[in-house]
Design a protein around this motif. Structure first.
Motif, mmCIF file in Angstrom:
data_model
loop_
_atom_site.group_PDB
_atom_site.id
_atom_site.type_symbol
_atom_site.label_atom_id
_atom_site.label_comp_id
_atom_site.label_asym_id
_atom_site.label_seq_id
_atom_site.Cartn_x
_atom_site.Cartn_y
_atom_site.Cartn_z
ATOM 1 N N ARG A 1 18.495 13.438 -28.604
ATOM 2 C CA ARG A 1 17.548 14.370 -28.010
ATOM 3 C C ARG A 1 16.153 14.203 -28.632
ATOM 4 N N TYR B 1 14.666 10.799 -27.592
ATOM 5 C CA TYR B 1 14.244 10.775 -26.197
ATOM 6 C C TYR B 1 12.960 11.578 -26.022
ATOM 7 N N TYR B 2 12.851 12.674 -26.768
ATOM 8 C CA TYR B 2 11.607 13.453 -26.730
ATOM 9 C C TYR B 2 10.431 12.601 -27.223
ATOM 10 N N ARG C 1 9.116 10.003 -24.850
ATOM 11 C CA ARG C 1 8.242 10.475 -23.788
ATOM 12 C C ARG C 1 6.946 11.103 -24.311
ATOM 13 N N TYR D 1 11.128 1.195 -18.390
ATOM 14 C CA TYR D 1 12.066 1.689 -17.386
ATOM 15 C C TYR D 1 12.424 0.576 -16.414
ATOM 16 N N GLU E 1 19.786 12.972 -13.356
ATOM 17 C CA GLU E 1 18.422 13.457 -13.593
ATOM 18 C C GLU E 1 17.690 12.614 -14.631
ATOM 19 N N GLU E 2 18.345 12.402 -15.780
ATOM 20 C CA GLU E 2 17.675 11.767 -16.918
ATOM 21 C C GLU E 2 18.423 10.520 -17.390
ATOM 22 N N ASP F 1 21.736 10.820 -19.263
ATOM 23 C CA ASP F 1 22.921 11.233 -18.507
ATOM 24 C C ASP F 1 23.831 10.034 -18.245
ATOM 25 N N VAL G 1 18.350 6.897 -11.712
ATOM 26 C CA VAL G 1 17.769 8.020 -12.449
ATOM 27 C C VAL G 1 16.629 8.615 -11.626
ATOM 28 N N GLY H 1 14.610 10.990 -12.683
ATOM 29 C CA GLY H 1 13.470 11.295 -13.552
ATOM 30 C C GLY H 1 13.185 12.782 -13.602
ATOM 31 N N GLY H 2 14.225 13.599 -13.443
ATOM 32 C CA GLY H 2 14.073 15.045 -13.507
ATOM 33 C C GLY H 2 14.764 15.729 -12.349
ATOM 34 N N THR I 1 23.569 15.376 -10.541
ATOM 35 C CA THR I 1 22.544 16.194 -11.202
ATOM 36 C C THR I 1 23.251 17.336 -11.920
#
Lengths: 204, 204
Positions: free
Chosen positions: A29, A32-33, A36, B58, B90-91, B94, B110, B112-113, B147
């Motif tokens: 986590r 990944y934060y 970005r 990416y 989503e990410e 995942d 993905v 992307g949210g 998701t």
């Protein structure tokens, strides 16, 4: 299973995972934060981490943390602080907790840990001789032994008390009060805490 | 109150405190750990953090995370993976969760949210056009819309389903099953989870 994540991310997860109490998921986590986050804020974090080693040293009197270019801790040199009253703590951050109360106007002495045979920490690794020196030099009148209320903290407090008595030093020694913490209901308090609360009850 | 901690430590606490879910106490704990760690391991951590930005990119096909020098994700190029079965997540992380099951041999996409009006994230910010392209190019047969089961995840799944139907694309679409997680007692399950478990019950 082929490598699922980029090497740079895996390396970051690996390094972050060495922090205390950080498991694999938490490390993922954080990494990944950071992935970005913008590069300049990551560089600030990286610089802050590398600067730790050279930017911080220990006060030779109290063993509190000080800036590398500082000699003695301002918590000791401050003339408004009472040098005859010394709170003995295990770790430097314990000072912050006590300072936050705003109730203590004495000085501090950091032992640098607690006696713990399992971890191979004996009394000779703690800053006890320096404390005995301070007691003589500053004519200390009271020692608040503020080690943790863990087994190790209690043993260390007992050891310190005996050591001082054996050396024939006559000085007031105290331990922080133990009892119910604020906001905890009686019914949820553990047995030992409740025993301490009973034992230390105060007459109204 | 004078400054209680060395500036280098305060800076580190401040920077570390920007990580998600890290409060003041946790940041202090991490910084104090790093302060006592050796300089070379701190430098490794700092390097890993700064290398994140340049080391990761990416995949233009699946939007999974790949090494910066890599073009397409190995999870897509691997010939043993079924390109007609796509799990939409989503990410990027995942993907790791699904891969850990060892049960999925399809490919990933993905988004992307997830759609979240409160956070200002609309469908136009998600990799939906690229997904529609892949459906046509790879003659995708089934889409597992994986998701999250949050409000945002559900809205995104619904939006995606409608979008695909509106475009006249005839394809099998599914959602991950919802029900009781392993190890949770019936009596502790929340109402919604239990409703899903009832609804999705399987005949023995």
């Amino acid at each position: 299973m082929s490598q699922l994540l980029p090497q740079a991310l895996l390396t970051a997860i690996d390094e972050i995972g060495k922090l205390p109490g950080v498991g694999a998921r938490t490390a993922e986590r954080y990494a990944y934060y950071l992935l970005r986050a913008n590069q300049s804020s990551n560089e600030k974090l990286a610089r802050a981490i590398t600067a730790l080693g050279s930017g911080v040293s220990y006060c030779p009197k109290t063993f509190a943390l000080v800036d590398a270019d500082q000699e003695i801790s301002p918590l000791y040199t401050d003339p408004s602080r009472d040098k005859t009253l010394v709170a003995v703590v295990e770790e430097p951050l314990d000072i912050i907790a006590l300072e936050r109360t705003g109730q203590f106007r004495g000085t501090y002495h950091v032992l640098g840990g607690a006696i713990s045979p399992i971890d191979g920490i004996g009394p000779e690794q703690l800053h006890i001789p320096e404390l005995l020196n301070r007691i003589a030099e500053d004519t200390v009148e009271e020692l608040i032994i503020a080690t943790n209320s863990s087994v190790e903290g209690e043993s260390t407090a007992l050891f310190l008390q005996r050591q001082i008595e054996e050396q024939g030093i006559s000085i007031k020694m105290s331990r922080l009060a133990r009892g119910l913490p604020v906001g905890v209901d009686l019914e949820y308090a553990d047995q030992i805490t409740l025993s301490h609360a009973l034992e230390g009850r105060r007459i109204l």
